[in-house]
Design an enzyme around this catalytic site. Structure first.
Site, PDB file in Angstrom:
ATOM      1  N   ASP A  88       0.882  -1.164   0.000  1.00 43.91           N
ATOM      2  CA  ASP A  88       0.000   0.000   0.000  1.00 43.91           C
ATOM      3  C   ASP A  88       0.923   1.217   0.000  1.00 43.91           C
ATOM      4  O   ASP A  88       1.490   1.571   1.023  1.00 43.91           O
ATOM      5  CB  ASP A  88      -0.889  -0.022   1.255  1.00 43.91           C
ATOM      6  CG  ASP A  88      -1.713   1.255   1.416  1.00 43.91           C
ATOM      7  OD1 ASP A  88      -1.659   2.116   0.527  1.00 43.91           O
ATOM      8  OD2 ASP A  88      -2.406   1.369   2.439  1.00 43.91           O
ATOM      9  N   GLU A 145      -7.097   0.824  -4.906  1.00 44.70           N
ATOM     10  CA  GLU A 145      -7.178   0.753  -3.440  1.00 44.70           C
ATOM     11  C   GLU A 145      -8.547   0.278  -2.926  1.00 44.70           C
ATOM     12  O   GLU A 145      -8.587  -0.619  -2.080  1.00 44.70           O
ATOM     13  CB  GLU A 145      -6.816   2.115  -2.829  1.00 44.70           C
ATOM     14  CG  GLU A 145      -5.325   2.387  -2.911  1.00 44.70           C
ATOM     15  CD  GLU A 145      -4.962   3.855  -2.752  1.00 44.70           C
ATOM     16  OE1 GLU A 145      -5.844   4.659  -2.414  1.00 44.70           O
ATOM     17  OE2 GLU A 145      -3.785   4.189  -2.974  1.00 44.70           O
ATOM     18  N   ASP A 204     -13.175   5.783   2.541  1.00 43.98           N
ATOM     19  CA  ASP A 204     -11.764   5.861   2.925  1.00 43.98           C
ATOM     20  C   ASP A 204     -11.452   7.253   3.465  1.00 43.98           C
ATOM     21  O   ASP A 204     -11.289   8.204   2.707  1.00 43.98           O
ATOM     22  CB  ASP A 204     -10.903   5.530   1.687  1.00 43.98           C
ATOM     23  CG  ASP A 204      -9.403   5.561   1.987  1.00 43.98           C
ATOM     24  OD1 ASP A 204      -9.014   5.997   3.091  1.00 43.98           O
ATOM     25  OD2 ASP A 204      -8.623   5.147   1.117  1.00 43.98           O
TER      26      ASP A 204
END
Lengths: 621, 107
Positions: A25, A184, A206
């Site tokens: 990530d 993502e 998010d």
């Protein structure tokens, strides 16, 4: 000695050939690496037991510091310490300067490939990202006990080709094979195993430190389709801190401006209070004031909730917009995935759950969930899962196409097509004897070139001279599994070809993509009208071109001067009318030229047959 | 016949099985490959084969096929951490030699 991990039935590897893979990530503020060991996906820690690596790289005299080691330099040496490089990657200097005018870096390099001047010389954003990636890859190698087969790196769903390609370049520079770039929100959904469910719409909420993203995904037949993305690139947990800081200052009766040390102290207390209030109902805070006296205060969960209510409501407005853009209703959303440290705040959880009318998924650490999803995908791609395990596919976020005559965009691959994909379309020449063709590759949903984003231009040369429309040029668009595009143009009779790997020179803002998508819907009618006008104008130009060429060849021979001047008047009229935006007038003018040149066309036909037949007997024909 | 596991290994196997959500136990085995002739196999088990023997240690099922069993009598499975790396390690009284990596051995 190497330590062993448990494999899936029948999938044990032979010694020294472990299929080691990791998920990364690569975040704006923080980065993480995770891997699947004995079937369990976990983030990997450094030798101090920390799994979060701050995305900070500092260029010192002889060394390059990454992560916490670099963090200390970010205040003392901002010019040589690159923070949040993800905001710079794959973007032009103009983009960067307009969006982030206050960056402490000294930019150099050219407009489309900016780099940063540090004491170690010119460093570009790809190199900075590569430093972060190699630190994480090194950690994974140590932790897994061997070289990596490859990694899956996550990128925001709205990242365009330039940003994706730059991320891939950074991996190459770090010496690691990229198995796949993964969106993502898709990674977060994978972490919760939502990819193994049948179908449905999923929302990924998010809320990070400085940014908020909402993505609406549809899962069908193993494909995650990004229906809509939205958010706010300047809203996050940091704003919660600021709200708390202001509240504390008001309570303690401290006036701004603050000294640097006071600012730090208050911010520290605010962060502490925010974290504590995720579990406690109230928290005590204390400050040492400038006159050395002490301030003691208390903040309750209810006060905190009151302070951030407006901010949370703002995120929900974005959610509502994105759901609308996605063309779904709230009731259709079957799962809500929470990502980002700020989703630990109880008010955020409850408000989001209320809004979506279902309990949001929070069981996986929201800071790690994206890395974990990437690790699971990497494990599958490296071949550690049985074949029947579903392989995740991604889609193209915006349509890809090319420019045709009149500034129109012909879409070759439409939005939300699953990748990898290859599609070809045939085009032809516009003018007699045309030997080259310019290919202009575009991305976007609109009908006109000026409203889409230019990705690349290249030329196909060496087309044999032919009449307009006779050449067959096959243009193939290929998008690989990472969403990267290559375009090839081939003239079919000769086989000559020319191609380009799209490595565009500047990026689109997230907001631009959202705006482009919205514009394509709200302007659909105008776009269609504009398209029809352009098409008529192109047709007018084609007719004008054809008739003029014919006149030059046979006009004097086959026409009387009266006929010739009548045709010239009609052509003149066609030319002026085609400059206007009156579609019907242009159509009429074309018709008129067609009509007035009908006799001329007949005579040319007769004449060419006579020429062809001259000197031949009827038997030969 | 005796096979044993350290408490650390038992605990990890149990965790991994729970996380996987399916499977009846852990397969220990050997296959003929690797630089020293035989290599260890460590796999999840979804179904038993005819020649499998089942051992239960602290409620964890260990499955070993008949052919592997001769090489694995008296083996101990441990779970250890070496630096950043952690994983399972076999201690095999039957092994006469190991390759440097410890992933393969001969008897």
């Amino acid at each position: 000695m190497a330590l062993l991990q448990i494999a899936e039935p029948g999938l044990s590897t032979v010694p020294h050939q472990h299929r080691l893979a990791a998920g990364i990530d690569l975040g704006t503020t923080n980065s993480l690496v995770a891997s699947v060991k004995s079937g369990l996906a976990e983030t990997l820690t450094d030798d101090e037991g920390k799994d979060i690596l701050p995305s900070i790289v500092s260029y010192q005299e002889n060394t390059i510091a990454v992560g916490n080691a670099a963090k200390a330099h970010s205040i003392s040496d901002p010019q040589n310490t690159i923070v949040s490089v993800k905001r710079l990657i794959g973007r032009s200097l103009q983009d960067i300067e307009s969006k982030y005018p206050a960056l402490p870096y000294e930019f150099c390099g050219d407009e489309n490939h900016p780099s940063l001047m540090t004491r170690q010389g010119e460093i570009n954003p790809v190199q900075v990202s590569a430093e972060i990636l190699s630190t994480l890859v090194e950690r994974a190698k140590l932790s897994l006990g061997g070289d990596l087969e490859g990694v899956v790196i996550t990128v925001p769903a709205y990242f365009d080709d330039a940003q994706r390609q730059s991320t891939k370049d950074a991996a190459k520079l770090a010496g690691v094979n990229v198995l796949r770039l993964l969106n993502e929100p898709t990674a977060a959904a994978v972490a919760y195993g939502l990819d193994s469910k049948q179908e449905g719409v999923i929302a990924v909420y998010d809320l990070g430190g400085g940014t908020f993203d909402i993505s609406i995904l549809r899962l069908s037949k193993g494909v995650f389709e990004v229906l809509a993305t939205g958010g706010d690139s300047a809203l996050g947990g940091d704003d919660f801190d600021i709200a708390l800081v202001n509240h504390i200052l008001a309570q303690a009766n401290i006036a701004r401006p603050l000294s640097a040390s006071m600012e730090r102290q208050v911010l520290q207390q605010a962060c502490f209070a925010k974290e504590q209030l995720s579990n406690a109902d109230k928290v005590s805070i204390s400050l040492t004031l400038e006159d050395d006296s002490n301030f003691a205060g208390e903040i309750s969960r209810a006060t905190f909730d009151g302070l951030i209510k407006g901010l949370v409501a703002k995120t929900l407005r974005s959610c509502r917009r994105s759901i609308k853009d996605a063309g779904v209703s709230v009731d259709e959303i079957c799962e809500v995935v929470m990502v980002g440290g700020s989703t630990r705040v109880p008010l955020v959880r409850s408000e989001v759950s209320n809004f979506f009318k279902r309990q949001a998924l929070t069981s996986i650490d929201p800071d790690k969930v994206v890395a974990i999803g990437a690790a699971i995908q990497a494990d599958v791609l490296a071949g550690n899962k049985p074949d029947n395990e579903m392989l995740l596919l991604d889609v193209i976020p915006l349509s890809l196409g090319l420019e045709t005559m009149g500034g129109l965009v012909e879409k070759v691959i439409s939005r939300n097509t699953t990748i990898p994909v290859a599609k070809a379309q045939e085009f032809t020449t516009f003018k007699d004897g045309q030997t080259a063709m310019a290919i202009h590759v575009l991305q976007g949903e609109r009908e006109l070139v000026e409203d889409c984003r230019s990705l690349a231009r290249f030329e196909l040369r060496g087309i044999p001279p032919m009449t307009a429309g006779a050449a067959h040029i096959r243009v193939t668009f290929k998008v690989d599994a990472d969403g990267l595009l290559s375009v090839t143009a081939m003239e079919k009779s000769t086989g000559i070809e020319s191609s380009i790997e799209v490595k565009p020179s500047f990026g689109l803002e997230e907001d631009d993509i959202i705006t482009m998508l919205k514009d394509s819907m709200s302007n659909a009618k105008e776009d269609m009208a504009a398209r029809m006008l352009k098409e008529q104008q192109v047709e007018a130009a084609r007719v004008h071109e054809g008739v003029t060429a014919a006149l030059a060849q046979d006009g004097a021979r086959l026409l009387t001067s009266d006929e010739l001047s009548a045709i010239n008047i009609a052509l003149e009229n066609l030319l002026t009318t085609s400059q206007t935006s009156q579609i019907t007038d242009i159509e009429k003018a074309i018709e008129q030229v067609d009509k007035i040149t009908a006799t001329f066309a007949e005579r040319r036909m007769d004449s060419s047959i006579r020429t062809a037949l001259a000197g031949h007997s009827v038997d030969e024909v | 016949m005796a096979v044993s596991m350290t408490p650390a290994a038992t605990e990890r196997v149990r965790t991994f099985l729970t996380n996987r959500g399916k499977g009846i136990g852990l397969r220990l085995g050997v296959k003929t490959t690797g630089c020293s002739g035989l290599a260890y196999v460590l796999e999840f088990v979804d179904q038993l084969n005819d020649d499998d023997e089942l051992f239960t240690i602290d409620d964890v099922n260990i499955i070993i096929d008949g052919k592997s069993l001769v090489h694995l009598d008296g083996i101990e499975l441990d779970f250890i951490k070496e630096g950043l790396n952690e994983g399972f390690k076999f201690t095999n009284p039957n092994a006469k030699g190991e390759c440097g990596c410890g992933e393969s051995f001969n008897v």
